[in-house]
Design a protein around this motif. Sequence first.
Motif, short mmCIF file in Angstrom:
data_model
loop_
_atom_site.label_atom_id
_atom_site.label_comp_id
_atom_site.label_asym_id
_atom_site.label_seq_id
_atom_site.Cartn_x
_atom_site.Cartn_y
_atom_site.Cartn_z
N GLY A 95 0.81 -1.21 0.00
CA GLY A 95 0.00 0.00 0.00
C GLY A 95 0.85 1.27 0.00
O GLY A 95 0.37 2.33 0.37
N ARG A 129 -6.07 -8.35 -4.76
CA ARG A 129 -7.19 -8.13 -3.86
C ARG A 129 -7.51 -6.65 -3.67
O ARG A 129 -6.72 -5.79 -4.04
CB ARG A 129 -6.87 -8.76 -2.50
N SER A 130 -8.65 -6.42 -3.04
CA SER A 130 -9.11 -5.06 -2.76
C SER A 130 -8.00 -4.23 -2.14
O SER A 130 -7.31 -4.69 -1.24
CB SER A 130 -10.30 -5.14 -1.80
N GLY A 131 -7.84 -3.00 -2.62
CA GLY A 131 -6.85 -2.10 -2.04
C GLY A 131 -5.51 -2.14 -2.75
O GLY A 131 -4.69 -1.27 -2.57
N ARG B 151 -15.54 -7.18 1.08
CA ARG B 151 -14.56 -6.32 0.43
C ARG B 151 -13.41 -5.97 1.39
O ARG B 151 -12.24 -6.03 1.04
CB ARG B 151 -15.26 -5.04 -0.05
N ASP B 154 -11.24 -8.94 2.07
CA ASP B 154 -10.35 -9.16 0.93
C ASP B 154 -9.10 -8.29 1.07
O ASP B 154 -7.99 -8.73 0.83
CB ASP B 154 -11.10 -8.83 -0.36
N ARG B 155 -9.31 -7.04 1.48
CA ARG B 155 -8.19 -6.12 1.68
C ARG B 155 -7.24 -6.66 2.75
O ARG B 155 -6.03 -6.66 2.60
CB ARG B 155 -8.74 -4.75 2.09
#
Lengths: 231, 265
Positions: A95, A129-131, B151, B154-155
């Motif tokens: 991130g 994946r998300s993010g 969601r 998942d993060r």
Amino acid sequence: MDDLASLVQIKGLRDGLLVSLSDAPWEEQRAALLSQIDEKQSFFQGARLALDVGTQILRVNEMVELRDHLSERNVSLWAVVSESPTTEKTAQLLGLATRISKPRPEEAHRFEVQDLGEGTALFLNKTIRSGARIEFSGHVVVLGDVNPGAEIIAEGNIIIWGRLRGAVHAGSKGNEAAVVCALDFAPIRLQVGPDAMITSNKKETGKPEMAFIRDERVVIEPWQAGQQENL
Amino acid sequence: MTAQVITISSGKGGVGKTTTVANIAVALASDGAKVVCIDGDIGLRNLDVVMGLENRIVYDIVDVIEGRCKLRQAMIRDKHLSELYLIPAAQTRDKNSVSPSDMNRLCDELRPDVDFILIDSPAGIERGFRNAIAPADRVLVVTNPEVSAVRDADRVVGILEAEEKRQTALIINRLNPALVKQHDMLSAEDVLDLLGIRLIGIVPEDEGVIVGSNRGVPVAQDGKSRAGQAFRNIAKRIRGEDVAFMDLDKQSGLWNRIQKMAGRK
């Protein structure tokens, strides 16, 4: 201790500090950086830090460890700039940003997509994946799914050997010949080339599909062998 | 004894992390394991309330880390189970009073003396979450069958993968088979399909869970509760036993399909 100080260069940017590493071993440089921070605590207190690692390859553990060491000193690591795609990828997975506002001079010489038939590709053998935000100056190939909340931006093509349910942008520097392919095609957001953006509520068909620009509009069609010859 | 450190996390708030920690802890301790729960939600502690130990707190985790008391002094023994302990969070401090290396040190000190250390992670993916996963040998990700919760899960799974935490498993909490059947709720298959990680438990929606949390008596102590049974099964799977998934809905054969999916990875 002059030696230690010369291992890492620290300068101020508009939006934080930029630390540039030399070619010395990572352990030494990390120690040098942390000891500098400990010496000048008041200067570093609450700082946002970007790290330019040059050609060094940082592993996940090393990056996580550094971030934790920094956060204990109330310094937040927000970006890792690197010439190595592996390190960039690692940073993105954690991130962290991989670009800072001042572009690196090397960037001008980086790979540019001209002929979409060839070029460098980033190969990712995992589910995105998300993010997660993957940005690459060539093609991107994913062996796995792209989940909702994930984003892939490529100057070239994007090929997903799996289910596409996140956001994708192929031909991000305006290349209208770029394509997006996926085994199961249901992106939340799809963009090919300059501004051909469609919001898609498309359902998965269970069959491979490909998106490309025809008559200045993005179209999605079932993928057929031989079709790519026209592109 | 070398304890296994298990962190319970979710990303999204309100999916039932704290309840899950309390119930798994009770189930493990009822089976004779020595268990320590650590409330990682500094500033918003509530594991003590769910476990019914609120009025016994003298010292908390920040006192231990800052050296104001010995580790033993901050460990509160459960009212019913003599091998279950809680290290409460500090209510008047914030997440920055603890660092990931503090958590590692604390767990290393506990490891030789107990079987399981359960850490209740705060919601979010910031400092408190980083603290909670730092010492984890295994992470259980709790989610509800809702798009937003999945969601966020998942993060979290993505971050755990990036940090090379290999042992990650999923708990689907508050599943309502009747709503799933009407297509008003994501099914367990839908959730697993997206997340693609190992399933370790499905907990049905059950009013008893809320009643238990309010009374400070986790539902896993109630032999008749369906949710209690689901938590006890999760505890058994944590200990390596092969327990079949509960039949939440006999007519649809959901059970069979879930077992197939769980065996997939």
